[in-house]
Scaffold this motif. Structure first.
Motif, PDB file in Angstrom:
ATOM      1  N   UNK A  67     -14.953 -12.362   1.888  1.00 50.58           N
ATOM      2  CA  UNK A  67     -15.645 -13.084   1.114  1.00 50.58           C
ATOM      3  C   UNK A  67     -15.664 -12.771  -0.322  1.00 50.58           C
ATOM      4  N   UNK A  68     -15.138 -11.554  -0.610  1.00 44.43           N
ATOM      5  CA  UNK A  68     -15.192 -10.999  -1.966  1.00 44.43           C
ATOM      6  C   UNK A  68     -14.177 -11.650  -2.848  1.00 44.43           C
ATOM      7  N   UNK A  85      -8.247  -1.755  -0.430  1.00 52.51           N
ATOM      8  CA  UNK A  85      -8.059  -0.619   0.524  1.00 52.51           C
ATOM      9  C   UNK A  85      -6.976  -1.203   1.397  1.00 52.51           C
ATOM     10  N   UNK A  86      -6.246  -0.316   2.137  1.00 54.91           N
ATOM     11  CA  UNK A  86      -5.336  -0.691   3.157  1.00 54.91           C
ATOM     12  C   UNK A  86      -5.776  -1.776   4.062  1.00 54.91           C
ATOM     13  N   UNK A  87      -5.173  -2.937   4.327  1.00 57.08           N
ATOM     14  CA  UNK A  87      -5.408  -4.042   5.350  1.00 57.08           C
ATOM     15  C   UNK A  87      -6.336  -5.083   4.868  1.00 57.08           C
ATOM     16  N   UNK A  88      -6.666  -5.306   3.499  1.00 59.24           N
ATOM     17  CA  UNK A  88      -7.351  -6.142   3.082  1.00 59.24           C
ATOM     18  C   UNK A  88      -6.918  -7.485   2.723  1.00 59.24           C
ATOM     19  N   UNK A 100     -12.554  -6.329  -1.941  1.00 55.45           N
ATOM     20  CA  UNK A 100     -13.500  -5.318  -1.346  1.00 55.45           C
ATOM     21  C   UNK A 100     -14.047  -5.950   0.018  1.00 55.45           C
ATOM     22  N   UNK A 101     -13.388  -5.433   0.813  1.00 58.31           N
ATOM     23  CA  UNK A 101     -14.003  -6.006   2.332  1.00 58.31           C
ATOM     24  C   UNK A 101     -13.061  -5.263   3.212  1.00 58.31           C
ATOM     25  N   UNK A 102     -13.417  -5.770   4.626  1.00 60.95           N
ATOM     26  CA  UNK A 102     -12.954  -5.069   5.663  1.00 60.95           C
ATOM     27  C   UNK A 102     -11.456  -5.458   5.817  1.00 60.95           C
ATOM     28  N   UNK A 103     -10.786  -4.613   6.662  1.00 60.74           N
ATOM     29  CA  UNK A 103      -9.522  -4.657   7.125  1.00 60.74           C
ATOM     30  C   UNK A 103      -8.976  -5.933   7.921  1.00 60.74           C
ATOM     31  N   UNK A 104      -8.021  -6.639   7.660  1.00 58.06           N
ATOM     32  CA  UNK A 104      -7.529  -7.686   8.736  1.00 58.06           C
ATOM     33  C   UNK A 104      -6.912  -7.066   9.864  1.00 58.06           C
TER      34      UNK A 104
END
Length: 251
Positions: A81-82, A108-111, A234-238
């Motif tokens: 959502x960011x 970050x890695x994976x976003x 800015x968020x979680x890793x896929x």
């Protein structure tokens, strides 16, 4: 040899593969009155042009050396959502490419940085733009090897040939001075002439640590950011998405 066989041979010789493949079907349609000869010829030439366009697109995508093929319609914006979807979709229009602007994805890695870079690259390749994807480390290795073999100028020309150069994973390790200079020289050659997409896990404030030379880093950032779209994610890793879903279902 019959005229039919001669025609088939001529189509093969001319490389009109799609035209040849649909010939029998259209001859039947003409014979039973479903199509006029003019309509059949028109539709067969349309199919041939579509077939050739698909071949060109496939070739452009293949030459780009993408690590995977994921287009923008496969990206899950709800999970991240960011991200401003409007900004990403504007990049997909390739206006930035027409203006020789750059794009830098930070996060970050994976976003999803690489996923988005590839999606934009595919969109560019489908419009017959020369696109090339390479990791930052592979790029440096190739430039250093070319320099040691006295063919650096040709290798730099190779990378400058591409309308869009995608450089993935900048920032995972520090550079020695030779590597930093090689990278700067490439970016300087492409400056305001072509577009570059970079993905990085390091904020710009950390780049002097990566390149180990503040003056060079400032000059590099000056050229990269002068005409640039900076996308911070800015968020979680896929990569953890499925595991997170599993844990959620398990509870």
């Amino acid at each position: 040899m019959s005229n039919y066989n001669a025609l088939i041979n001529n189509l093969e010789e001319l490389g009109l593969q799609s035209f040849k493949d649909c010939l029998d079907n259209y001859l039947d349609l003409i014979a039973d009155g479903t199509k006029t000869a003019l309509d059949a010829l028109y539709e067969m030439t349309e199919k041939e042009m579509s077939f050739r366009q698909e071949q060109v697109v496939t070739g452009c995508v293949k030459v780009a050396h993408f690590p995977f093929l994921k287009e923008i319609n496969e990206f899950d914006f709800n999970f991240q959502p960011s991200l401003d979807k409007k900004k990403i979709m504007d990049l997909i229009t390739l206006r930035f490419l027409e203006n020789n602007e750059n794009v830098i994805f930070c996060g970050a890695p994976g976003v999803g940085k690489t996923n988005l870079a590839v999606s934009i690259g595919i969109a560019a390749a489908k419009k017959r733009n020369c696109v090339y994807f390479i990791t930052f480390q592979d790029l440096i290795n190739q430039l250093k090897k070319a320099a040691s073999e006295n063919r650096l100028e040709n290798r730099v020309k190779f990378f400058c040939h591409y309308k869009l150069l995608i450089i993935d994973e900048l920032g995972y390790q520090r550079m020695d001075m030779d590597s930093a200079n090689l990278f700067f020289n490439l970016i300087a050659k492409r400056y305001e002439k072509t577009s570059t997409i970079i993905t990085t896990n390091s904020p710009f404030s950390k780049w002097p640590d990566i390149f180990q030379e503040p003056v060079l880093t400032n000059a590099l950032l000056d050229r990269l950011l002068h005409h640039c779209h900076v996308i911070n994610i800015n968020g979680p890793s896929y990569r953890l998405k499925d595991q997170m879903q599993f844990l959620s279902d398990d509870t």
